[in-house]
Each structure stands twice: as C-alpha cells, then as structure tokens.
Design a protein around this motif. Structure first.
Motif, mmCIF file in Angstrom:
data_model
loop_
_atom_site.group_PDB
_atom_site.id
_atom_site.type_symbol
_atom_site.label_atom_id
_atom_site.label_comp_id
_atom_site.label_asym_id
_atom_site.label_seq_id
_atom_site.Cartn_x
_atom_site.Cartn_y
_atom_site.Cartn_z
ATOM 1 N N ASN A 178 155.959 3.883 53.928
ATOM 2 C CA ASN A 178 154.759 4.003 53.105
ATOM 3 C C ASN A 178 154.742 5.310 52.348
ATOM 4 O OD1 ASN A 178 152.932 1.875 53.089
ATOM 5 N ND2 ASN A 178 152.252 2.315 55.158
ATOM 6 N N THR A 179 153.991 5.322 51.271
ATOM 7 C CA THR A 179 153.750 6.588 50.580
ATOM 8 C C THR A 179 152.449 7.148 51.132
ATOM 9 O OG1 THR A 179 152.683 5.382 48.788
ATOM 10 C CG2 THR A 179 154.974 5.971 48.462
ATOM 11 N N THR A 180 152.556 7.775 52.287
ATOM 12 C CA THR A 180 151.382 8.284 52.981
ATOM 13 C C THR A 180 151.641 9.694 53.490
ATOM 14 O OG1 THR A 180 150.896 6.035 53.730
ATOM 15 C CG2 THR A 180 149.776 7.823 54.871
ATOM 16 N N PRO A 181 150.736 10.623 53.183
ATOM 17 C CA PRO A 181 150.858 11.947 53.804
ATOM 18 C C PRO A 181 150.671 11.801 55.311
ATOM 19 C CG PRO A 181 149.280 11.991 51.997
ATOM 20 C CD PRO A 181 149.607 10.557 52.264
ATOM 21 N N SER B 199 157.259 17.536 57.799
ATOM 22 C CA SER B 199 157.468 18.931 57.404
ATOM 23 C C SER B 199 156.334 19.308 56.457
ATOM 24 C CB SER B 199 158.815 19.090 56.699
ATOM 25 O OG SER B 199 158.759 18.481 55.418
ATOM 26 N N PRO B 200 156.226 20.577 56.083
ATOM 27 C CA PRO B 200 155.184 20.954 55.128
ATOM 28 C C PRO B 200 155.308 20.224 53.784
ATOM 29 C CG PRO B 200 155.992 22.900 56.251
ATOM 30 C CD PRO B 200 156.898 21.758 56.658
ATOM 31 N N ALA B 201 156.484 19.692 53.501
ATOM 32 C CA ALA B 201 156.675 18.971 52.242
ATOM 33 C C ALA B 201 155.985 17.614 52.226
ATOM 34 C CB ALA B 201 158.171 18.790 51.972
ATOM 35 N N ASN B 202 155.765 17.030 53.414
ATOM 36 C CA ASN B 202 155.172 15.688 53.431
ATOM 37 C C ASN B 202 153.964 15.539 54.352
ATOM 38 O OD1 ASN B 202 156.546 15.726 55.880
ATOM 39 N ND2 ASN B 202 157.339 13.656 55.665
ATOM 40 N N SER C 73 149.313 13.166 46.320
ATOM 41 C CA SER C 73 150.342 12.248 45.838
ATOM 42 C C SER C 73 151.740 12.802 46.097
ATOM 43 C CB SER C 73 150.144 11.972 44.354
ATOM 44 O OG SER C 73 151.119 11.086 43.889
ATOM 45 N N ALA C 74 151.923 14.104 45.900
ATOM 46 C CA ALA C 74 153.227 14.727 46.147
ATOM 47 C C ALA C 74 153.605 14.633 47.622
ATOM 48 C CB ALA C 74 153.220 16.186 45.689
ATOM 49 N N LEU C 75 152.651 14.854 48.525
ATOM 50 C CA LEU C 75 152.909 14.695 49.959
ATOM 51 C C LEU C 75 153.293 13.247 50.268
ATOM 52 C CD1 LEU C 75 149.998 16.699 51.667
ATOM 53 C CD2 LEU C 75 152.416 17.312 51.623
ATOM 54 N N SER D 24 156.865 11.830 51.751
ATOM 55 C CA SER D 24 156.963 11.033 52.977
ATOM 56 C C SER D 24 157.831 9.807 52.759
ATOM 57 C CB SER D 24 155.575 10.579 53.440
ATOM 58 O OG SER D 24 154.840 11.660 53.926
ATOM 59 N N TYR D 25 157.586 9.129 51.664
ATOM 60 C CA TYR D 25 158.370 7.931 51.359
ATOM 61 C C TYR D 25 159.847 8.279 51.161
ATOM 62 C CZ TYR D 25 160.155 3.786 49.142
ATOM 63 O OH TYR D 25 160.918 2.684 48.850
ATOM 64 N N ALA D 26 160.105 9.340 50.400
ATOM 65 C CA ALA D 26 161.487 9.739 50.127
ATOM 66 C C ALA D 26 162.228 10.103 51.415
ATOM 67 C CB ALA D 26 161.515 10.902 49.137
ATOM 68 N N LYS D 27 161.543 10.815 52.304
ATOM 69 C CA LYS D 27 162.193 11.204 53.562
ATOM 70 C C LYS D 27 162.512 9.977 54.402
ATOM 71 C CE LYS D 27 162.276 14.770 56.927
ATOM 72 N NZ LYS D 27 161.793 16.089 57.228
#
Length: 83
Positions: free
Chosen positions: A2-5, A19-22, A50-52, A56-59
C-alpha cells in the motif's frame, strides 16, 4: 503493498521496513512516543504525507515483493547447490 505512511513499534523485523523516509518507528510500549508520532504525522502537509506513503510503497516493492523475494531464494538455492 500500500501507499501508506507507517507508525509502528520497534519489534521484530519492523525496523527493516520502517525508516524516517516512510514513517515513524517508536519504542515498544511507549505511549509518549506514539502520541509524538501521531502529532508529527498530523502536522505534515499533504505533500509530505504523500511522500511518506510513496516511500512506503517503494520500499515494499523494491525489497519485499514476491518477485524480489523469489529471486533472492533462487540465488540462495543456486549458491547452495554449487557449494
């Protein structure tokens, strides 16, 4: 995926995913850290949220998707077969 923080407790292998990135990784059983993480998240702009979410999705896609996991197992088994 999912694209979820993410806001998660630091237990098991969760630190490999958060991580702090997501998202926010908080100490286990820490209500204070959970409150701080929620307040921090709610204070973010829509673009930051949205960036978080995208991170999350990319990771998940790049490290934990079935094609990636299958390729790692294939490499492991190939290495073991030739050892």
């Amino acid at each position: 995926a999912n694209t979820t923080p993410i806001i998660a407790s630091d237990t098991g292998a969760i630190s490999e995913q958060v991580s702090p990135a997501n998202g926010y990784l908080i100490a286990r059983n820490s209500v204070d850290e959970l409150v701080k993480a929620l307040e921090s998240f709610l204070a973010l702009s829509p673009a930051q949220k949205s960036a978080l979410a995208e991170a999350s999705y990319a990771k998940a896609r790049d490290h934990f998707s079935w094609p990636v996991v299958a390729a790692r197992y294939h490499q492991l088994f190939t290495t073991l077969a030739h050892a």
